[in-house]
Scaffold this motif. Sequence first.
Motif, PDB file in Angstrom:
ATOM      1  N   ARG A   1       0.837  -1.208   0.000  1.00  0.00           N
ATOM      2  CA  ARG A   1       0.000   0.000   0.000  1.00  0.00           C
ATOM      3  C   ARG A   1       0.869   1.254   0.000  1.00  0.00           C
ATOM      4  O   ARG A   1       2.072   1.202   0.259  1.00  0.00           O
ATOM      5  CB  ARG A   1      -0.926  -0.023   1.207  1.00  0.00           C
ATOM      6  CG  ARG A   1      -2.077  -1.022   1.057  1.00  0.00           C
ATOM      7  CD  ARG A   1      -2.990  -1.006   2.252  1.00  0.00           C
ATOM      8  NE  ARG A   1      -2.358  -1.633   3.410  1.00  0.00           N
ATOM      9  CZ  ARG A   1      -2.971  -1.803   4.576  1.00  0.00           C
ATOM     10  NH1 ARG A   1      -4.204  -1.373   4.752  1.00  0.00           N
ATOM     11  NH2 ARG A   1      -2.333  -2.389   5.573  1.00  0.00           N
ATOM     12  N   ALA A   2       0.256   2.370  -0.265  1.00  0.00           N
ATOM     13  CA  ALA A   2       1.007   3.609  -0.468  1.00  0.00           C
ATOM     14  C   ALA A   2       1.843   4.002   0.744  1.00  0.00           C
ATOM     15  O   ALA A   2       2.898   4.623   0.600  1.00  0.00           O
ATOM     16  CB  ALA A   2       0.043   4.737  -0.840  1.00  0.00           C
ATOM     17  N   VAL A   3       1.402   3.627   1.956  1.00  0.00           N
ATOM     18  CA  VAL A   3       2.141   4.007   3.169  1.00  0.00           C
ATOM     19  C   VAL A   3       3.492   3.326   3.246  1.00  0.00           C
ATOM     20  O   VAL A   3       4.341   3.724   4.062  1.00  0.00           O
ATOM     21  CB  VAL A   3       1.304   3.674   4.427  1.00  0.00           C
ATOM     22  CG1 VAL A   3       0.046   4.529   4.472  1.00  0.00           C
ATOM     23  CG2 VAL A   3       0.930   2.190   4.443  1.00  0.00           C
ATOM     24  N   LEU A   4       3.721   2.320   2.427  1.00  0.00           N
ATOM     25  CA  LEU A   4       5.015   1.634   2.452  1.00  0.00           C
ATOM     26  C   LEU A   4       6.149   2.545   2.004  1.00  0.00           C
ATOM     27  O   LEU A   4       7.306   2.319   2.382  1.00  0.00           O
ATOM     28  CB  LEU A   4       4.941   0.395   1.547  1.00  0.00           C
ATOM     29  CG  LEU A   4       6.211  -0.432   1.381  1.00  0.00           C
ATOM     30  CD1 LEU A   4       6.636  -1.049   2.716  1.00  0.00           C
ATOM     31  CD2 LEU A   4       6.023  -1.516   0.327  1.00  0.00           C
TER      32      LEU A   4
ATOM     33  N   GLU B   1       7.171   5.468   2.881  1.00  0.00           N
ATOM     34  CA  GLU B   1       7.945   6.094   3.958  1.00  0.00           C
ATOM     35  C   GLU B   1       8.868   5.107   4.653  1.00  0.00           C
ATOM     36  O   GLU B   1       9.917   5.489   5.174  1.00  0.00           O
ATOM     37  CB  GLU B   1       6.993   6.728   4.972  1.00  0.00           C
ATOM     38  CG  GLU B   1       6.073   7.800   4.383  1.00  0.00           C
ATOM     39  CD  GLU B   1       5.114   8.350   5.423  1.00  0.00           C
ATOM     40  OE1 GLU B   1       5.157   7.858   6.574  1.00  0.00           O
ATOM     41  OE2 GLU B   1       4.337   9.259   5.084  1.00  0.00           O
TER      42      GLU B   1
ATOM     43  N   CYS C   1      -0.895  -5.765  -2.974  1.00  0.00           N
ATOM     44  CA  CYS C   1      -1.755  -4.707  -2.457  1.00  0.00           C
ATOM     45  C   CYS C   1      -3.207  -5.152  -2.561  1.00  0.00           C
ATOM     46  O   CYS C   1      -3.586  -5.886  -3.482  1.00  0.00           O
ATOM     47  CB  CYS C   1      -1.539  -3.411  -3.243  1.00  0.00           C
ATOM     48  SG  CYS C   1      -2.523  -2.020  -2.643  1.00  0.00           S
TER      49      CYS C   1
ATOM     50  N   SER D   1      -7.277  -0.630  -2.203  1.00  0.00           N
ATOM     51  CA  SER D   1      -6.327   0.283  -1.568  1.00  0.00           C
ATOM     52  C   SER D   1      -5.409   0.904  -2.612  1.00  0.00           C
ATOM     53  O   SER D   1      -5.194   0.337  -3.690  1.00  0.00           O
ATOM     54  CB  SER D   1      -5.495  -0.459  -0.514  1.00  0.00           C
ATOM     55  OG  SER D   1      -6.315  -1.045   0.469  1.00  0.00           O
ATOM     56  N   ASP D   2      -4.875   2.063  -2.268  1.00  0.00           N
ATOM     57  CA  ASP D   2      -3.895   2.716  -3.126  1.00  0.00           C
ATOM     58  C   ASP D   2      -2.533   2.052  -2.920  1.00  0.00           C
ATOM     59  O   ASP D   2      -2.080   1.877  -1.784  1.00  0.00           O
ATOM     60  CB  ASP D   2      -3.798   4.206  -2.792  1.00  0.00           C
ATOM     61  CG  ASP D   2      -5.086   4.948  -3.133  1.00  0.00           C
ATOM     62  OD1 ASP D   2      -5.805   4.484  -4.040  1.00  0.00           O
ATOM     63  OD2 ASP D   2      -5.376   5.977  -2.483  1.00  0.00           O
ATOM     64  N   SER D   3      -1.893   1.697  -4.014  1.00  0.00           N
ATOM     65  CA  SER D   3      -0.618   0.987  -3.933  1.00  0.00           C
ATOM     66  C   SER D   3       0.548   1.962  -4.058  1.00  0.00           C
ATOM     67  O   SER D   3       0.366   3.148  -4.348  1.00  0.00           O
ATOM     68  CB  SER D   3      -0.530  -0.059  -5.045  1.00  0.00           C
ATOM     69  OG  SER D   3      -0.418   0.580  -6.319  1.00  0.00           O
ATOM     70  N   ILE D   4       1.742   1.439  -3.862  1.00  0.00           N
ATOM     71  CA  ILE D   4       2.933   2.242  -4.127  1.00  0.00           C
ATOM     72  C   ILE D   4       3.009   2.518  -5.624  1.00  0.00           C
ATOM     73  O   ILE D   4       2.423   1.807  -6.439  1.00  0.00           O
ATOM     74  CB  ILE D   4       4.210   1.516  -3.655  1.00  0.00           C
ATOM     75  CG1 ILE D   4       4.364   0.174  -4.388  1.00  0.00           C
ATOM     76  CG2 ILE D   4       4.199   1.308  -2.163  1.00  0.00           C
ATOM     77  CD1 ILE D   4       5.689  -0.492  -4.150  1.00  0.00           C
TER      78      ILE D   4
END
Length: 492
Positions: A104-107, A109, A128, A132-135
């Motif tokens: 997911r996008a939070v990865l 960081e 993912c 959900s929004d992915s990287i």
Amino acid sequence: MGQSASVSSRSEPGRRPRSSAARQSFSDCAATMGPEDGEQSSVTSDSDRVGQVGRDSTVDLPDECLAMVFQFLGPPDRSNCSLVCKRWLVIEGQSRHRISLDARAVLLEAIPRLFSRFDAVTKLALKCERRSDSIGDEGLALISARCPNLTRLKIRACREVSEEGMTSLAKNCPRLRKLSCGSCTFGSRGINAVLAHCPLLEELSIKRLRGITDEPVGGSALFRCSGDWDKLFEELPDLVPGLVEVHLEKINISDRGLYALSSCIDLEVLHLVRTTECTNAGLAFANRIGDEGLAAVARRCPNLQELVLIGVNPTAQSLGLIAGNCRNLERLALCGSETIGDAEIFCIAAKCVALKKLCIKGCPVSNHGMEALAGGCPNLVKVKVKKCKAVTADVAEWLKTIRGSLAVNLDSGTTQRLEQLDASTSESGLRENAPDHAQLLVEQMSGMDLPSSSGGRSAMSKARWRFISARNFMASTLRRLSQNGSSAQHHP
């Protein structure tokens, strides 16, 4: 009697005296140290043993040896070991080669910190959730830069990754040997970048790429269709000549692309699942792969061991070439094909001598075709038949009887009716006797003189119908006994 013997050189009643050699050895040892020295040594050795109990013995192990120990542990145990101490944390991270991440996008960081610890990763999975929004391209570029030795990559549902991200990955990971991507939004250009920069690629899996077409097909750009892939596969043999495994699902490929793919002469595994066709009228499942493309695979890929065709319509012509030329074919699956009938099964039974596993689903195959497996495919160990309406449970049981080591898995309405019959007999207390009747029937069938070759069609049919008659007789007998038992209960 009952008292402990004191340590003395004098002999005691009931105790055998020491030999002269033993007494001399003891005297020499005692002469080298005084009594006080001996007592002090005994005390010192005891204290050393007490101290060694709380000592970490792994300190003496080199880091390389400890890393080898971690290699024998599963992921949960490795994670527990990383909590023991800082040294174990570092060694466990540096020796872990396989990780799976929630993409997911939070990865984004956590990537620098995460791959500072796991800096030796060679196998990576990025998955993912669909909603959900992915990287995106930035995250994939960072990961690939941190993993230059990556050899295997699996990407699932990373819809924010485009052709630019795949290009960065390919340039940073030239040692990539296996790529599996599904439900992503990049098209053939993303795969082409990997092929151009990863010449060691051996396994390629492309499933449900849902990007906008790279070039309009038929004058229209359609969603969930990534363009005409035939051009890419025409370049594939020159870019990755060592390809041995290919999985294609819902990819716009025709006989032309499959002919080009057959130039990979080391190909061992080929899966073709519902190849699609894009036109001005929309997206449709079409039979763009036929005998021509499969015949090319048969002629140019003699090392083929596994073939899966779903939604593809081959005939006995191409299957005969595959069975005759691919002598190492061990696993074959034919699903959702309108052209797979009894003639094709007879062809497989006669020519696929190395076949071990056969799966047939949703094809117009009948009992007549299944009879051929009684004498063909000598190495066959498992057959799975599903949603083939003309195949009944009777022929499945007959095959099990003829070939005792053959596992036959049949999913049909007949099997459900037989299970219901067993349930009804168990209610009247007669199911306990059913195994005895079935065992007797099996013993009778094993004593029959049945042909072992598929040439004796009439003899096998007679044997099969004798088996069916015996089975129906047993079922009717159980049914009558059940009815008699029920009437006896109602009329005492």
